[in-house]
Enzyme design. Sequence first.
Site: not given
Length: 283
Positions: A19, A21, A66, A70, A132, A248
């Site tokens: 990740s 994040s 994540t 979700k 999604g 992205g």
Amino acid sequence: MITGKTLITGVIGHPIEHSFSPPMHNNAYKLMNMDYKYVPFHVEVENLKHVITSAKTLNIKGLNVTIPHKTTIIPYLDEIDETAEKIGAVNTINFKDGIAKGYNTDGIGAIVSIEKYTSLKDKNIMIIGAGGASKAITFTLLNKNINQLIVANRSKDNAQKLITNLKNQTNFENIDFINIKKTDNVIDDVDIIINTTPIGMYPKDEVAPPIKTDKISSKHTVMDIIYNPLETQLLKQSKKQGATTIPGTHMLINQGIKAFEIFTGKTPSYESFEKPLLKHLQG
């Protein structure tokens, strides 16, 4: 330094090791002198039911969600934001006064990214994919006064399910399906192209783009939600054709900024998220 006053936010997923994040959020906390820490939590599917209760017990302030949680996290929430409910997926949970409320920032992350380059009003938009991410983005798009939405996908059934769902929830009727192999037929009529499929993602980043690019021109804005590699084959070829391209990383950063706002009530700078992300992607 972590003390008894430090507030905890984080992200749950399986796997979670890769990740991006944590470095983004933690860098923003540091630059803003906020006594917060953002932690990745590895949560397997069978343990998901314990997450909300555990987070409340530990006084966690917020969690991102994540893959693969979700949708499956939703039954355990106390409340869900209207947008997240209609999308059917949650990527952000805020804890306040004992209430766990779910949100979805994926769609707004994409919209903010596009609007940095062009207006969405009255535009014809083609979105590639019907999964999604496509659902989150398309639902948000339909609230931006666009003119037409075209869903390009291999499976007509999956695309039709998405289209029916969107029409029922938004009363927006100008939505059409096209087979992904026939997008050449509509490229001239489209203003914005968004790829939500994994085609072109590392390590298969040398494969051909999901659509032909020879008819793409300077009139087009092309966004790919893939952020590794930084520039996919779709973006490389579209740029050669003169199009405005959006990587992205923009959506990843903007959805993260929105989650940060939900957690803390404060807005970090774009650069505070971008710098550590690019460092990790290029490192």
